[in-house]
Scaffold this motif. Structure first.
Motif, short mmCIF file in Angstrom:
data_model
loop_
_atom_site.label_atom_id
_atom_site.label_comp_id
_atom_site.label_asym_id
_atom_site.label_seq_id
_atom_site.Cartn_x
_atom_site.Cartn_y
_atom_site.Cartn_z
N VAL A 1 47.42 -27.42 9.82
CA VAL A 1 47.37 -28.94 9.56
C VAL A 1 46.78 -29.58 10.72
O VAL A 1 47.34 -29.28 11.93
CB VAL A 1 49.01 -29.33 9.33
N ASP A 2 45.76 -30.23 10.38
CA ASP A 2 45.11 -30.72 11.60
C ASP A 2 44.24 -32.02 11.37
O ASP A 2 44.08 -32.00 9.97
CB ASP A 2 44.18 -29.72 12.31
N GLU A 3 43.85 -32.77 12.14
CA GLU A 3 42.99 -33.91 11.70
C GLU A 3 41.43 -33.35 11.14
O GLU A 3 41.17 -32.35 11.86
CB GLU A 3 42.66 -34.67 12.86
N LEU A 4 41.03 -34.19 10.34
CA LEU A 4 39.65 -33.87 9.44
C LEU A 4 38.77 -33.78 10.27
O LEU A 4 37.55 -32.75 10.28
CB LEU A 4 39.52 -34.97 8.64
N PRO A 5 38.23 -34.35 11.48
CA PRO A 5 37.06 -34.20 12.34
C PRO A 5 37.22 -32.68 12.96
O PRO A 5 35.90 -32.08 13.19
CB PRO A 5 37.19 -35.27 13.45
N TYR A 6 38.37 -32.42 13.51
CA TYR A 6 38.31 -31.09 13.99
C TYR A 6 37.94 -29.89 12.98
O TYR A 6 37.43 -29.08 13.21
CB TYR A 6 39.82 -30.87 14.64
N ILE A 7 38.66 -30.18 11.78
CA ILE A 7 38.49 -29.23 10.64
C ILE A 7 37.12 -29.34 10.29
O ILE A 7 36.83 -27.86 9.76
CB ILE A 7 39.44 -29.72 9.41
N GLU A 8 36.48 -30.10 10.18
CA GLU A 8 34.83 -29.96 9.92
C GLU A 8 34.21 -29.31 10.67
O GLU A 8 33.30 -28.37 10.23
CB GLU A 8 34.50 -31.66 9.81
N LEU A 9 34.64 -29.32 12.14
CA LEU A 9 33.75 -28.45 13.12
C LEU A 9 34.39 -26.83 12.83
O LEU A 9 33.63 -25.85 12.90
CB LEU A 9 34.13 -29.03 14.22
N PHE A 10 35.56 -26.67 12.79
CA PHE A 10 36.12 -25.53 12.39
C PHE A 10 35.52 -24.78 11.37
O PHE A 10 35.13 -23.45 11.22
CB PHE A 10 37.69 -25.56 12.46
N LEU A 11 35.42 -25.31 10.09
CA LEU A 11 34.91 -24.91 8.99
C LEU A 11 33.65 -24.48 9.09
O LEU A 11 32.99 -23.31 8.63
CB LEU A 11 35.02 -25.60 7.83
N SER A 12 32.76 -25.20 9.87
CA SER A 12 31.28 -25.13 9.86
C SER A 12 31.31 -23.77 10.81
O SER A 12 29.96 -23.17 10.81
CB SER A 12 30.47 -26.23 10.23
N SER A 13 31.97 -23.73 11.77
CA SER A 13 31.69 -22.59 12.65
C SER A 13 32.25 -21.10 12.29
O SER A 13 31.94 -20.09 12.65
CB SER A 13 32.49 -23.07 14.01
N THR A 14 32.83 -21.19 11.01
CA THR A 14 33.50 -19.91 10.46
C THR A 14 32.73 -19.58 9.25
O THR A 14 33.10 -18.83 8.58
CB THR A 14 34.98 -20.00 10.28
N ASN A 15 31.48 -20.25 8.70
CA ASN A 15 30.63 -19.82 8.00
C ASN A 15 31.40 -20.17 6.63
O ASN A 15 31.38 -19.45 5.56
CB ASN A 15 30.09 -18.47 7.94
N CYS A 16 32.28 -20.92 6.72
CA CYS A 16 32.99 -21.64 5.52
C CYS A 16 33.86 -20.50 4.77
O CYS A 16 34.06 -20.35 3.55
CB CYS A 16 31.84 -22.12 4.20
N LYS A 17 34.43 -19.72 5.70
CA LYS A 17 35.61 -18.78 5.15
C LYS A 17 36.83 -19.27 4.65
O LYS A 17 37.59 -18.64 3.99
CB LYS A 17 35.83 -17.43 6.04
N PHE A 18 37.14 -20.46 5.26
CA PHE A 18 38.29 -21.03 4.87
C PHE A 18 37.94 -22.39 4.24
O PHE A 18 36.78 -22.88 4.22
CB PHE A 18 39.27 -21.49 6.13
N ARG A 19 38.93 -23.07 3.61
CA ARG A 19 38.62 -24.26 2.77
C ARG A 19 40.08 -25.34 3.07
O ARG A 19 40.98 -24.98 3.48
CB ARG A 19 38.57 -24.23 1.46
#
Length: 914
Positions: A733-751
């Protein structure tokens, strides 16, 4: 007057043969207020004594004492005055002396009418015999608070004389400003009769502070020294605001002309003056002033009017008191006695026996004087308090409006507003334009950055993850990131310079706790905090935030897997209810069309088994518009065309949904959103230092033992991959701006799963009531409108978006809710068609008699009625099953037979003998 005899304080004159009553006056004669009050009081006594309508058998004897602007001498003079058996005392002008004398008059029951002691604390129940015949500073301070609110200022600096008068007035000002969400940022007192060097040092100190709005509440005799020193320090220039209480107009009004040097000190000052209506009595008093005796000033101020009315108030009340049977007598106070060797003569201080009754008579008076309406409210204040608001400029002053307790700020005279309902709304507050210090008409901002050589201390979180937002840097500023660029861009839009320095907050080994960062700003360790700081309720209670520069909200991130295609995927476009209702309507429409066509269309006739097959075939063949049977009846065609439209819509929707299911890659997760996490017992990951820790525990009641702090983006990925069984977490559970960066850095392995379950934003935190927060909010809005905010976002945060969405089968299926309107229209059409059809059949059946083919039955056996009913129903069904052409032919034939029978019957009757 020659006093021949004395009883109490009443003397009898041999010439006038009138009783003489002593009244006292106690104030500083050689002062701005005293020089105006003395001739006014003496003129009032003269007017009362010459007026036969008031105290016709009594003369007032004025006993005047000078307090010499000293608390000690004032007390001594008061005691000496009380020895003269006065029934009322006028004065004093000093609030400090009034506090002391009030104790004396309370003991001796002598009303004290003060025309100049404006200290609000004197209205307390502690001083029952103190009556104020002028306006209390309580109302003046609320007028100043309304001025501060009107011009949008948030902080003021109070410069005041450190005595009862100054302290009490400024205390009320603080309360009044607090109600307007403003405050006194600094109190600058100075002792009475301070030298100019003391005042200069005081002003140098306040000039180093942030606020540029100064409220000056001092005595009129020494107040100009403040402006003289302020002028020498350059504090009467643009960007400064000076608000003076009524002492300044009192000084200016006392002089017919003020020298140019004095007026140059006061250019742009706002001042308040007691409002006195321009009545005929006031005009008469004004024209009479130049001819008054004992006059030591060329003009008079408002205190002269209040002093004049105070004498008349005492005279009218004394007249009413005597007419009501009151007696003027004094008695000794047994608690006062002279000690051996004492020369104070305390026994000469006697109690006014009728003091309490006389006091109540004064409180009940109601008349119009030269200062306006003289009437007391329940708090012993004069009713309808009002002030003129003046702008000093040129060689004089101009009135820019009024303040009244009725409607607050207005450009309309209070006397006119009193006849209307009170209206204190913000939109109703109006003043004329002001020429401020520096000869500018633009309203000063009211604050500047402190001129003390210290730049703004700005705390910046020293992050170890998501450094795109804010991070330590080796450059000149020491920090960099998206948040820093936004802040610098907003600062550059301000019309003034903002010297500032960045201070890293945190050790750099883990993200700092942001709540602690905000508390540090509130505790004055920092002036502001700049970074990815979420605006949440508990933080807004202690600091002020700017307008949000980025939207945010908490979301859930979980591992996902690709959803494999199912052999039953063709059933997924519709829900079970939708499939059931659709199939039912196929059969219903087939049955309705068969009923409507069966009697007239040979394609819908035949053996029962063939007809049943026809119903099923026709029903489902309409799905593909491949039905071979033609419809002949009008009702059948109506039902069919409506049904074909429904089928067209259903087919199109089904095709589109199935195409999406089979062609778009689908992802699924066992975590559907925050509700799934709340109901489970699996561990949840959160960012170290985030407010999400407190939110999940306090708001969602999730156990703290389930929460796992993650320090970096790498920790996010490892924890999600391991899962709960491998020592990881079920979701983050985290804030959306952080999550957007995280998802892009993991090649969209998570959602992300589910939707945002909180709505908030990021802002810059400042100390409470900081005016910079308001200005920066305006600057942030300007950045958003001109597109610069988006450019900064693209520079730091543009990443590849994960376009594939989590598959939510239930939410993607087409339900009955989307099509119930079509089914309703079709069902109504079927019902109307069947109703019309059966009405026609019944009408035909009434004209058709099945007994015609079986022979006429003249009588029916009553025992066979049940059998007859069954036979009638069978006959009806048989009638419905017949072809309509055959039925019409039989009806036509029966009609012809009836006509022939009728013809034979009439012929037989005509041939029979009569």
């Amino acid at each position: 007057m020659n006093v021949l005899g004395r009883t109490g304080n009443t003397s009898v004159s041999s010439s006038a043969k009138k009783n003489v009553v002593n009244i006292g006056a106690l104030f500083t004669l050689n002062s701005v207020i005293g020089r105006s009050a003395k001739p006014a009081i003496m003129a009032a006594v003269e007017d009362v004594n010459s007026d036969s309508g008031v105290l016709p058998e009594t003369k007032l004897n004025l006993i005047l004492h000078d307090t010499n602007c000293s608390g000690f001498l004032g007390t001594v003079e008061a005691l000496q005055l009380m020895e003269k058996d006065v029934v009322v005392a006028i004065g004093p002008q000093s609030s400090g002396i009034a506090h002391v004398i009030s104790h004396v008059v309370n003991e001796l029951h002598v009303p004290l009418l003060s025309f100049a002691a404006t200290d609000p604390s004197l209205a307390a129940l502690q001083y029952p015999y103190f009556l104020r015949t002028t306006q209390s500073d309580y109302f003046q301070m609320y007028a100043i608070a309304d001025l501060v609110e009107y011009y949008g200022w948030r902080e003021v600096i109070a410069i005041f004389v450190d005595d009862d008068y100054g302290r009490s007035g400024i205390s009320i000002l603080g309360d009044a400003l607090a109600k307007k969400r403003a405050k006194i940022s600094y109190k600058a007192p100075f002792p009475p009769k301070s030298p100019n060097t003391t005042i200069n040092d005081l002003l140098v100190g306040v000039n180093l502070m942030e606020s540029r709005v100064y409220v000056v509440h001092v005595n009129p005799d020494t107040g100009l020294n403040i402006f003289a020193e302020a002028k020498s320090l350059g504090m009467m220039s643009s960007s400064y605001v000076w608000i003076a209480t009524d002492w300044l107009p009192s000084y200016l009004d006392s002089s017919e002309t003020v020298d140019t040097d004095t007026m140059n000190l006061l250019q742009g000052v706002i001042a308040l003056r007691h409002h006195t209506p321009d009545t005929d009595l006031k005009k008469k008093f004004t024209s009479r002033w130049s001819g008054l005796k004992n006059k030591s000033s060329a003009s008079f101020n408002s205190y002269a009017l209040y002093a004049y009315d105070s004498v008349w108030l005492a005279a009218r009340a004394l007249d009413a008191y005597l007419k009501e049977g009151g007696n003027i007598s004094f008695s000794n106070d047994p608690r006062l006695h002279d000690t051996y060797g004492s020369s104070l003569h305390l026994t000469s201080l006697r109690i006014f026996d009728g003091g309490q009754q006389f006091l109540q008579t004064i409180l009940g008076m109601n008349f119009t004087g030269v200062s306006g309406k003289i009437q007391f409210d329940k708090d012993k204040n004069l009713i309808d308090p009002a002030y003129d608001i003046l702008n000093i400029g040129g060689t004089g002053s101009r009135r820019i409006g009024y303040w009244s307790n009725h409607s607050r700020l207005s450009i309309i005279s209070p006397e006119i507003l009193y006849s209307k309902p009170p209206n204190t709304s913000t939109s109703n507050q109006h003043l004329y334009s002001v020429i401020w210090p520096g000869e500018t008409t633009a309203t000063p901002r009211g604050w500047v950055f402190p001129n003390n050589g210290k730049p703004l201390r700005i705390a910046v979180p020293n992050r170890v993850s998501y450094k795109e937002f804010v991070a330590k840097d080796s450059g000149p500023s020491g920090v960099r990131g998206y948040c820093i660029d936004v802040f610098e861009a907003a600062i550059n839009l301000l019309p003034y310079a903002v010297p500032h320095t960045y201070i890293l907050y945190g050790g750099g080994k883990r993200n700092p706790v942001y709540d602690d960062l905000v508390y540090s700003v509130a505790a004055n360790k920092f002036d502001a905090a700049v970074g990815d700081i979420t605006i949440v309720t508990n933080r807004t209670k202690i600091v002020d935030f700017t307008q949000p520069y980025m939207e945010s909200g908490l979301v859930v991130v979980a591992p996902v897997k690709e959803l494999k295609s199912s052999p039953w995927a063709f059933l997924k476009p519709f829900t079970v209810e939708m499939w059931g209702v659709t199939g039912g309507f196929f059969l219903l429409v087939g049955a309705v069309v068969w009923i409507l066509e069966h009697r007239i269309n040979h394609e819908f006739r035949g053996p029962p088994s063939q007809q049943l097959i026809t119903i099923f075939w026709f029903s489902f063949s309409t799905m593909f518009f491949s039905h071979r049977e033609n419809t002949v009846s009008t009702l059948g065609r109506l039902v069919l065309i409506i049904w074909l439209f429904v089928v067209l819509i259903i087919n199109s929707s089904y095709t589109a949904s199935l195409t999406s299911i089979l062609t778009v890659q689908q992802l699924t997760s066992r975590i559907e959103g925050i509700d799934t996490l709340i109901s489970s017992t699996e561990p949840i990951g959160i960012q170290d230092g985030s407010f999400a820790w407190n939110y999940l525990i306090d708001e969602l009641n999730i156990a703290a033992s389930r929460l796992v702090k993650l320090k970096s983006q790498a920790d996010y990925a490892i924890a999600l991959q391991r899962g709960p069984s491998g020592g990881g977490v079920a979701a983050i559970v985290d804030e959306l701006p952080y999550i957007e960066l995280f998802l892009s850095s993991t090649n969209c392995k998570f959602r992300t799963v589910g939707s945002e379950f909180t709505k908030s934003g990021w802002g810059f935190a400042f100390q409470r009531d900081s005016p910079l927060a308001v200005d920066l909010s305006t600057a942030i809005l300007q950045l958003s409108e001109n597109g610069d905010l988006q450019k900064i976002h693209n520079k730091w945060l543009t990443r590849t978006e994960c376009s594939m969405q989590i598959n939510q089968v239930d939410s993607n299926q087409l339900s009955l809710m989307s099509f119930w309107g079509l089914f309703l229209i079709c069902g109504i059409a079927c019902f109307i068609a069947l109703t019309i059809f059966f009405c026609r059949v019944i009408c035909q059946y009434r004209r058709f008699s099945p007994e015609a083919e079986e022979g006429d039955v003249e009588e029916i056996d009553p025992r066979s009625r049940r059998t007859m009913r069954t036979s009638s129903f069978k006959n009806l069904m048989g009638f419905v099953d017949r072809k309509e052409a055959e039925v019409k032919e039989i009806i036509k034939q029966k009609s012809s037979d009836r006509k022939r029978q009728a013809s034979h019957s009439s012929d037989g009757q005509s041939n029979s003998p009569s």
